[in-house]
Design an enzyme around this catalytic site. Structure first.
Site, mmCIF file in Angstrom:
data_model
loop_
_atom_site.group_PDB
_atom_site.id
_atom_site.type_symbol
_atom_site.label_atom_id
_atom_site.label_comp_id
_atom_site.label_asym_id
_atom_site.label_seq_id
_atom_site.Cartn_x
_atom_site.Cartn_y
_atom_site.Cartn_z
ATOM 1 N N LYS A 176 -54.278 -161.304 15.906
ATOM 2 C CA LYS A 176 -55.466 -161.782 16.630
ATOM 3 C C LYS A 176 -55.655 -163.270 16.465
ATOM 4 O O LYS A 176 -56.141 -163.943 17.372
ATOM 5 C CB LYS A 176 -56.713 -161.028 16.166
ATOM 6 C CG LYS A 176 -56.754 -159.617 16.693
ATOM 7 C CD LYS A 176 -58.162 -159.098 16.887
ATOM 8 C CE LYS A 176 -58.125 -157.741 17.569
ATOM 9 N NZ LYS A 176 -59.392 -157.042 17.542
ATOM 10 N N LYS A 212 -47.252 -151.644 21.141
ATOM 11 C CA LYS A 212 -48.333 -150.652 21.227
ATOM 12 C C LYS A 212 -49.120 -150.799 22.533
ATOM 13 O O LYS A 212 -49.308 -151.927 23.011
ATOM 14 C CB LYS A 212 -49.214 -150.884 19.990
ATOM 15 C CG LYS A 212 -50.584 -150.349 20.044
ATOM 16 C CD LYS A 212 -51.405 -150.743 18.832
ATOM 17 C CE LYS A 212 -52.453 -151.770 19.213
ATOM 18 N NZ LYS A 212 -53.615 -151.854 18.333
ATOM 19 N N LYS A 248 -55.633 -152.513 24.721
ATOM 20 C CA LYS A 248 -56.598 -152.867 25.754
ATOM 21 C C LYS A 248 -56.545 -154.349 26.087
ATOM 22 O O LYS A 248 -57.030 -154.770 27.116
ATOM 23 C CB LYS A 248 -58.009 -152.415 25.369
ATOM 24 C CG LYS A 248 -58.443 -152.703 23.967
ATOM 25 C CD LYS A 248 -59.708 -151.919 23.603
ATOM 26 C CE LYS A 248 -59.883 -151.925 22.092
ATOM 27 N NZ LYS A 248 -60.846 -151.007 21.585
HETATM 28 P P1 TYM Z 1 -59.708 -149.926 17.826
HETATM 29 O O1 TYM Z 1 -61.053 -150.034 18.460
HETATM 30 O O2 TYM Z 1 -58.713 -150.981 18.104
HETATM 31 O O3 TYM Z 1 -59.061 -148.548 18.200
HETATM 32 C C1 TYM Z 1 -59.790 -147.329 18.093
HETATM 33 C C2 TYM Z 1 -58.844 -146.215 17.644
HETATM 34 O O4 TYM Z 1 -57.785 -146.068 18.570
HETATM 35 C C3 TYM Z 1 -56.535 -146.098 17.888
HETATM 36 N N1 TYM Z 1 -55.529 -146.706 18.772
HETATM 37 C C4 TYM Z 1 -54.353 -146.133 19.088
HETATM 38 N N2 TYM Z 1 -53.816 -144.966 18.723
HETATM 39 C C5 TYM Z 1 -52.588 -144.649 19.242
HETATM 40 N N3 TYM Z 1 -51.911 -145.459 20.069
HETATM 41 C C6 TYM Z 1 -52.414 -146.650 20.459
HETATM 42 N N4 TYM Z 1 -51.736 -147.419 21.300
HETATM 43 C C7 TYM Z 1 -53.690 -147.035 19.957
HETATM 44 N N5 TYM Z 1 -54.486 -148.127 20.134
HETATM 45 C C8 TYM Z 1 -55.592 -147.903 19.395
HETATM 46 C C9 TYM Z 1 -56.803 -146.947 16.648
HETATM 47 O O5 TYM Z 1 -55.867 -146.690 15.626
HETATM 48 C C10 TYM Z 1 -58.202 -146.509 16.278
HETATM 49 O O6 TYM Z 1 -58.157 -145.319 15.513
HETATM 50 N N6 TYM Z 1 -60.727 -151.473 13.193
HETATM 51 C C11 TYM Z 1 -60.787 -150.350 14.107
HETATM 52 C C12 TYM Z 1 -62.170 -149.829 14.333
HETATM 53 C C13 TYM Z 1 -62.904 -149.484 13.078
HETATM 54 C C14 TYM Z 1 -62.727 -148.301 12.329
HETATM 55 C C15 TYM Z 1 -63.663 -148.404 11.254
HETATM 56 C C16 TYM Z 1 -61.875 -147.206 12.436
HETATM 57 C C17 TYM Z 1 -63.874 -150.239 12.501
HETATM 58 N N7 TYM Z 1 -64.331 -149.569 11.393
HETATM 59 C C18 TYM Z 1 -63.739 -147.422 10.282
HETATM 60 C C19 TYM Z 1 -61.982 -146.220 11.455
HETATM 61 C C20 TYM Z 1 -62.894 -146.336 10.409
HETATM 62 C C21 TYM Z 1 -60.230 -150.787 15.453
HETATM 63 O O7 TYM Z 1 -60.216 -151.939 15.762
HETATM 64 O O8 TYM Z 1 -59.867 -149.753 16.250
#
Ligand code: TYM
Length: 334
Positions: free
Chosen positions: A115, A197, A200
């Site tokens: 990032k 990966k 978004k």
């Molecule tokens: P975020 O918002 O980027 O993504 C949300 C969830 O989606 C999963 N994910 C994927 N899984 C499979 N293939 C992909 N291409 C893919 N892209 C995203 C992510 O692994 C995630 O589970 N830091 C976290 C959000 C967060 C969080 C937390 C998660 C903040 N606090 C506490 C769990 C517990 C994030 O940015 O996810």
């Protein structure tokens, strides 16, 4: 929530257009697991501002995401579905945990490296300490299990390290959480570059299927997915594009990768891509319809927001008071 069930915590950022990766890697597993655990599903809007956001768009996306959790099948009577920014304990615990986290640990986080490369004009301190806020989210609710996609594993390992370090000094304050990674769908790859990966923030809109894409768009993106010239549908690393499509089909239909390979034995990529597109539509269309229906019910969504924030606040305060006492902050005088 007073029973002997274990606790589950997870969250998603209300940033950008959610992708099929977010659904298959996370949300879908939340739905599968929610009966078994006491669950907290958070819209992590505080994480979103590590990258500059337009205020009105962020507010709308946060509400859309909260509604999506419910549309996916998470009952807000049984699961605590809420906004991170409505519970002050997240930021308060994050500050405390910052003082138990090393710069070196945070410098190694790949998400920070990615990032900060992408937003070179805004490498703010929040972007750097982002994983500490994530640790606070999880530890605040004494979560036993955290269902996430593979890309969040490194943050989860750090959460465990911070919790263990803290417990090592003050005794058993925090539950040490375990990651839950689904068997298929834990890492959905880009449709245009299957070594990357699905994300978004990808600039190429054909690389990702967005949760709100209409059926024609989904089908077109599947048909255009980059594959190879092998011409056989096998589940192996040498064919990353096909492997990714098998994972998507498998996660959408509940069939194992071996069953998918058997089903398409001797058939061409064209047929397979159409089947993948249909499988994705059959999962996303009902989700979209339910989301549209719920979005119209403003009073209902408002009541969920209010009730669940109060519930989350109660549990968060319990942990926060315990932590504050342990580290030596003065007791409150009543
Ligand atoms: P975020 O918002 O980027 O993504 C949300 C969830 O989606 C999963 N994910 C994927 N899984 C499979 N293939 C992909 N291409 C893919 N892209 C995203 C992510 O692994 C995630 O589970 N830091 C976290 C959000 C967060 C969080 C937390 C998660 C903040 N606090 C506490 C769990 C517990 C994030 O940015 O996810």
């Amino acid at each position: 929530m007073i029973d002997d069930k274990k606790t589950l915590f997870s969250g998603m950022q209300a940033t950008g257009n959610l992708t099929l990766g977010n659904y298959l890697g996370a949300l879908k597993n939340w739905v599968t697991l929610n009966e078994e655990y006491n669950c907290f599903f958070c819209v992590v809007d505080e994480h979103s501002i590590t990258v500059r956001q337009d205020p009105a768009t962020l507010r709308k996306r946060a509400r859309d995401l909260l509604t999506l959790y419910i549309a996916a099948g998470l009952d807000p009577e049984k699961n605590c579905i809420y906004y991170q920014s409505h519970v002050s304990g997240h930021a308060e615990l994050a500050w405390i945990l910052n003082c138990y986290t090393y710069m070196g640990e945070l410098s190694r986080m790949t998400q920070f490296k990615d990032k900060s490369a992408k937003h070179a004009d805004n490498i703010n301190a929040g972007l750097f300490t982002y994983p500490v806020l994530m640790a606070a989210d999880i530890l605040l609710y004494q979560a036993d299990v955290v269902p996430v996609g593979i890309d969040q594993m490194q943050h989860l390992e750090l959460t465990r390290d911070i919790a263990q370090r803290f417990n090592g000094i003050y005794g058993d304050v925090f539950t040490i959480p375990e990651a839950y990674i689904g068997k298929v769908g834990a890492k959905i790859m880009s449709l245009q570059d299957p070594d990357k990966k699905m994300s978004k923030s990808d600039e190429n809109v054909n690389a990702s299927i967005y949760l709100m894409d209409d059926p024609d768009t989904i089908m077109r993106k599947c048909k255009r997915a980059v594959t190879d010239s092998e011409g056989v549908i096998l589940y192996r690393d040498e064919q990353p594009g096909i492997k990714n499509l098998i994972n998507i089909y498998s996660a959408c239909t509940g069939k194992t990768p071996d069953e998918v390979v058997a089903e398409f034995d001797g058939r061409g990529y064209g047929d397979f891509k159409v089947a993948v597109g249909e499988a994705v539509v059959s999962v996303l269309k009902p989700l979209q319809d339910e989301h549209a229906r719920l979005s119209k019910d403003k009073a209902y969504i408002d009541s969920v927001i209010k009730n669940n924030a109060d519930k989350a606040q109660y549990f968060a305060t319990k942990t926060l008071r315990k932590v504050q006492r342990k580290i030596g902050f003065p007791d409150r005088v009543r």
